[in-house]
Design a protein around this motif. Structure first.
Motif, PDB file in Angstrom:
ATOM      1  N   ILE A  38      13.252  21.976   3.518  1.00 60.41           N
ATOM      2  CA  ILE A  38      13.462  20.586   3.122  1.00 60.41           C
ATOM      3  C   ILE A  38      14.878  20.135   3.474  1.00 60.41           C
ATOM      4  N   GLU A  39      15.869  20.967   3.199  1.00 55.39           N
ATOM      5  CA  GLU A  39      17.263  20.625   3.521  1.00 55.39           C
ATOM      6  C   GLU A  39      17.459  20.428   5.019  1.00 55.39           C
ATOM      7  N   ALA A  42      15.620  17.305   6.550  1.00 52.48           N
ATOM      8  CA  ALA A  42      16.206  16.008   6.201  1.00 52.48           C
ATOM      9  C   ALA A  42      17.181  15.523   7.278  1.00 52.48           C
ATOM     10  N   ASN A  66      11.065  12.165   3.931  1.00 55.50           N
ATOM     11  CA  ASN A  66      11.550  12.552   2.599  1.00 55.50           C
ATOM     12  C   ASN A  66      10.535  12.164   1.551  1.00 55.50           C
ATOM     13  N   PRO A  67      10.334  12.930   0.500  1.00 55.99           N
ATOM     14  CA  PRO A  67      11.169  14.064   0.151  1.00 55.99           C
ATOM     15  C   PRO A  67      10.674  15.418   0.647  1.00 55.99           C
ATOM     16  N   ARG A  68       9.412  15.532   1.107  1.00 51.89           N
ATOM     17  CA  ARG A  68       8.902  16.870   1.426  1.00 51.89           C
ATOM     18  C   ARG A  68       7.706  16.909   2.365  1.00 51.89           C
TER      19      ARG A  68
END
Length: 166
Positions: A38-39, A42, A66-68
């Motif tokens: 995820i980081e 992004a 985002n978010p996943r």
């Protein structure tokens, strides 16, 4: 439903639930891997994912939202009109259980019958590993930040080897 359950019990529930679902894939991973995906996604939203068949291959383009969530559509459709490209496959990465269970959960959904569940499973595993594995992430980074240095032929060759090994 998961209160008081161990990581193994939660994994078993997740995998069991998805085992009986048509066109759905469930994967369990380390919570730290889910957070890392995820980081990294992004800031590196796009990458291509080839699907190999006997007569060659075609590319999907993956776009992180985002978010996943990852949406994967045909590269050709995306090139023609990004806003009208329909996803063939989605991947959702959940890191909610990182702190409590050290667990990450991944779900893939085949939206369009243009690809098989087996093909989708390979794509999801390759996409996930591309964001987790430091060496493979260099291709993702290059694709997004230095596209002029992205070696598409080398990338496709590496993906082909992974595809055959699965």
């Amino acid at each position: 439903m998961i209160t008081g359950k161990t990581a193994d019990e939660v994994s078993s529930l997740w995998m069991g639930y998805h085992a009986d679902k048509e066109d759905t894939i469930g994967i369990c991973c380390k919570g730290s891997e889910a957070k890392l995906v995820i980081e990294r996604a992004a800031g590196h939203e796009f990458i291509i994912q080839p699907i190999f068949r006997e007569d060659g291959f075609f590319n999907l383009v993956s776009q992180f939202q985002n978010p996943r969530y990852f949406l994967l559509c045909l590269l050709e459709d995306y090139q023609q009109n990004p806003s009208n490209a329909n996803p063939l496959l989605t991947m959702s990465v959940f890191d909610d259980l990182h702190d409590s269970h050290g667990l990450g959960l991944v779900r893939g959904d085949v939206i369009n019958k243009g690809i098989s569940t087996e093909e989708a499973n390979k794509v999801i595993q390759n996409l996930f590993e591309g964001y987790v594995n430091d060496d493979e992430f260099e291709s993702v980074r290059s694709f997004n930040k230095q596209p002029e240095k992205f070696d598409v032929d080398d990338y496709i060759s590496c993906q082909s080897q992974k595809w055959k090994a699965r």
